[in-house]
Design a protein around this motif. Sequence first.
Motif, short mmCIF file in Angstrom:
data_model
loop_
_atom_site.label_atom_id
_atom_site.label_comp_id
_atom_site.label_asym_id
_atom_site.label_seq_id
_atom_site.Cartn_x
_atom_site.Cartn_y
_atom_site.Cartn_z
N SER A 228 -13.08 -31.52 -19.16
CA SER A 228 -12.70 -32.90 -18.81
C SER A 228 -11.49 -32.90 -17.89
O SER A 228 -10.34 -33.01 -18.33
CB SER A 228 -12.40 -33.66 -20.11
N ALA A 229 -11.75 -32.74 -16.60
CA ALA A 229 -10.65 -32.60 -15.62
C ALA A 229 -10.12 -33.97 -15.20
O ALA A 229 -10.17 -34.36 -14.04
CB ALA A 229 -11.15 -31.81 -14.42
N PHE A 256 1.73 -24.11 -17.15
CA PHE A 256 0.35 -24.14 -17.61
C PHE A 256 -0.42 -25.32 -16.98
O PHE A 256 -1.52 -25.66 -17.43
CB PHE A 256 0.29 -24.26 -19.14
N ALA A 257 0.17 -25.94 -15.96
CA ALA A 257 -0.43 -27.14 -15.37
C ALA A 257 -1.84 -26.89 -14.86
O ALA A 257 -2.11 -25.86 -14.25
CB ALA A 257 0.45 -27.64 -14.23
N PHE A 258 -2.72 -27.83 -15.11
CA PHE A 258 -4.08 -27.80 -14.56
C PHE A 258 -4.70 -29.17 -14.80
O PHE A 258 -4.11 -30.02 -15.47
CB PHE A 258 -4.93 -26.69 -15.24
N TYR A 259 -5.87 -29.39 -14.23
CA TYR A 259 -6.55 -30.68 -14.42
C TYR A 259 -7.36 -30.62 -15.71
O TYR A 259 -8.32 -29.86 -15.82
CB TYR A 259 -7.42 -31.02 -13.22
N GLY A 260 -6.96 -31.43 -16.67
CA GLY A 260 -7.60 -31.42 -17.98
C GLY A 260 -7.54 -32.80 -18.61
O GLY A 260 -7.17 -33.79 -17.95
N MET A 262 -6.42 -36.09 -20.57
CA MET A 262 -5.13 -36.75 -20.82
C MET A 262 -4.64 -36.52 -22.24
O MET A 262 -3.45 -36.35 -22.50
CB MET A 262 -5.28 -38.25 -20.58
N ALA A 263 -5.58 -36.54 -23.18
CA ALA A 263 -5.20 -36.46 -24.59
C ALA A 263 -4.54 -35.13 -24.95
O ALA A 263 -3.85 -35.05 -25.97
CB ALA A 263 -6.45 -36.65 -25.46
N PHE A 264 -4.72 -34.11 -24.12
CA PHE A 264 -4.16 -32.80 -24.49
C PHE A 264 -2.63 -32.83 -24.49
O PHE A 264 -1.99 -32.38 -25.45
CB PHE A 264 -4.69 -31.70 -23.57
N ASP A 265 -2.03 -33.32 -23.40
CA ASP A 265 -0.55 -33.38 -23.37
C ASP A 265 -0.01 -34.26 -24.49
O ASP A 265 0.98 -33.94 -25.13
CB ASP A 265 -0.07 -33.95 -22.02
N VAL A 266 -0.69 -35.40 -24.71
CA VAL A 266 -0.20 -36.32 -25.75
C VAL A 266 -0.27 -35.64 -27.11
O VAL A 266 0.68 -35.65 -27.89
CB VAL A 266 -1.04 -37.63 -25.76
N GLY A 267 -1.42 -35.01 -27.38
CA GLY A 267 -1.62 -34.39 -28.69
C GLY A 267 -0.67 -33.23 -28.94
O GLY A 267 -0.11 -33.08 -30.03
N MET A 268 -0.49 -32.38 -27.91
CA MET A 268 0.41 -31.24 -28.10
C MET A 268 1.83 -31.72 -28.39
O MET A 268 2.52 -31.21 -29.28
CB MET A 268 0.40 -30.33 -26.88
N LEU A 269 2.25 -32.76 -27.66
CA LEU A 269 3.61 -33.27 -27.87
C LEU A 269 3.77 -33.85 -29.28
O LEU A 269 4.72 -33.51 -30.01
CB LEU A 269 3.93 -34.34 -26.82
#
Length: 423
Positions: A228-229, A256-260, A262-269
């Motif tokens: 999901s880019a 580690f930036a890449f097109y993925g 949106m929920a990944f950054d939110v969830g990791m934080l």
Amino acid sequence: MADKPSFEALSAETLPLRLGRTDALTARIGSDTASWKVREVGDGNLNLVFIVDGPDGSAIVKQALPYVRLVGDSWPLPLKRSFFEYHALTRQRARAGNIVPEIFHFDEGQALIIMEFLTPHIILRRALIEGRRPKNIGRDLGLFLATTLFRGSDLSMGARARKEDMALFADNAELCDITENLVFTDPYFDAAMNRHTSPQLDGIVATLRADRNLKVEAQRLKHIFASSAETLLHGDLHTGSIMVTDDETRVIDPEFAFYGPMAFDVGMLLANFWMAFFAQAGHEKAGDRSVLRDELLDTVTEIWAVFRTEFSRLWHSERTGMLYDRRLFEDQGDALGSAQALDCLLHQIYVDMLGFAGIEIHRRILGLAHNADFEDIADENLRARCEARALKFGRHLAVNRNRLVSLQEIHTLAVRLERDEIS
Ligand code: SR1
Ligand code: MG
């Protein structure tokens, strides 16, 4: 034309000679290299980080190494991650403003970035371990997420520009590979680099590794991560990638930036705030941490609320990309259709964010790369209790994310787990 010098790792001793003629640095800290003071302060898993103090100021020099620092040269890692970090930093600063540090210089061949020295900032994870929650982090991090995730997506960018940028970042494959393995797969089997910190966790670790529903959800989330880019992600947005003072927040380290998704950054934080919540019981020697525990849950709620509000504002004011074309909605007087589409998107981000958070919690306790929130708890029994509660919480998020209607409900569960009212 002279060949470009081949890569050579800096040391505190060689840095003044090597960078003493780099104008971008001498302009900020002064050119009398004999008076420079250099300290290597990198405590992350991958890179060298130097603080360089000169007569006129200070700067940070960050240099990638051709291997994973945490493991050693048996695990090679490309220097080009520095290129992706530089390009991510410049985009994030354009999209989110001063919350991203100023970059003075980038040297691709030497894989080094010279940037603003942040002082008196400290790593957010350290502040939380010490019992301090800077008051603006909820607002600042909610804004960072909304502005970077929205403005890096097809909601905002031109289609060609975004595709070209996606192609540029697609080459950050080795760093994605680390996440794909260390976050989504290794924690759920007996992988060689895994460790957990106490035999007291053996039982729950075995239970989680035998949990079919959990493994399926972890792989569904990995599938979303890999396919999901949606936007340019930070890619490693934990509390060790954030620097703070009592009222300032800075986000660093997007290699580690890449097109993925949106929920990944939110969830990791958010996962990192939840882990900080469960770790507090291990840091109560100098006093009760109940207030901070409440504040950590409030911070999660605030980040999500600010993210939603700002993302919605951008949806209405900056939706210039190809998605959800205004001609289909607002231009036809169909404000309701636009609102429905926005709600639907935010709901999907919420659901997936919970899943990514659960998996992130697991990998920090079961996998290779742990975090100091738990690692700094000296008492093994206490640490194991904290980690076990967090593991159960992570499992609940990952497996039940479609049924968890509110953060309030999730926080009630966190508090009950913390009090051992449920097991
Ligand atoms: C081998 S790198 C381990 C971890 O460190 C980085 O900060 C990322 O979180 C990565 O997963
Ligand atoms: Mg990092």
